[in-house]
Design a protein around this motif. Structure first.
Motif: not given
Lengths: 115, 112
Positions: A84-87, A110-115
């Motif tokens: 998630v911190v890579d978002s 824009s990168l969103t990492v979904i938990p």
């Protein structure tokens, strides 16, 4: 003409997936430098990596790896086991020896990492 | 440990009222840059200094000026801010000639 192209505007992945961010550059200079920066929501641009045009050796640093291929003018960035911190927004940039000190930035992914 | 420091982090100014943003560095780098970044866009270079040599981008409005009184400090002056100048302003430094740029935390400018 755009010197740095990041075709992916937005990417969403589920946590622990691998993700690759693409960067294609254009230059006539034989000596140039490529960079990746991370911009978290706080706004500061954080330097991640620098490569020069004479060093095509790929690099791995923890969960990050970079694939530099002069034949395709690409400098791609892979995050393995995303967290998630890579978002953040990730920018690829180019600096040319001929133009000296300027940095040409891509439009960012824009990168969103979904938990 | 902060290497590139920008003050203030947030600045609110009135339409047309001059405003100055500041940047300092502890890296002793030759080059200092000012970038403007609007929402969801790439940073846009306004100007940069190599030592005392000033380099203005062709499309930087005359409303934007800069000063570098010494190696460590650089200032961005906006003489008459308009609503369109609301943005994040990023200061960066590098040693030049292919060295990486290191950025400050930015100043978010609001024009009311």
């Amino acid at each position: 003409a755009q010197k740095v192209t990041q075709a992916q505007t937005e990417i969403s992945v589920v946590e622990k997936e691998d993700v690759t961010l693409d960067c294609v550059y254009e230059t006539r200079d034989t000596t140039y430098y490529l960079f990746w920066y991370k911009q978290p929501p706080s706004g500061e641009l954080v330097f991640l990596i620098r490569r020069n045009s004479f060093d095509e050796q790929n690099e791995i640093s923890g969960r990050y790896s970079w694939n530099f291929q002069k034949s395709t003018s690409s400098f791609n960035f892979t995050i393995t086991a995303s967290q998630v911190v890579d978002s953040a927004v990730y920018f690829c940039a180019l600096s040319e020896a001929f133009t000296g000190n300027q940095f040409y930035f891509g439009t960012g992914t824009s990168l969103t990492v979904i938990p | 440990d902060a290497m590139v420091i920008q003050n203030p982090r947030y600045q609110v100014t009135q339409f047309g009222k001059p405003v100055t943003l500041s940047c300092s560095q502890t890296l002793n780098h030759n080059v200092m840059y000012w970038y403007q970044q609007k929402s969801s866009q790439a940073p846009k270079l306004l100007f940069h200094y190599y030592d005392k040599d000033f380099n203005n981008e062709a499309d930087t409005p005359d409303n934007f000026q800069s000063r570098r009184p010494n190696t460590s400090f650089c200032f961005l002056d906006i003489r008459s801010p308009g609503l369109g100048d609301a943005a994040m302003y990023l200061c960066a430094t590098s040693r030049g000639q292919g060295g990486a740029a290191f950025f400050g935390q930015g100043t978010r400018l609001t024009v009311v």
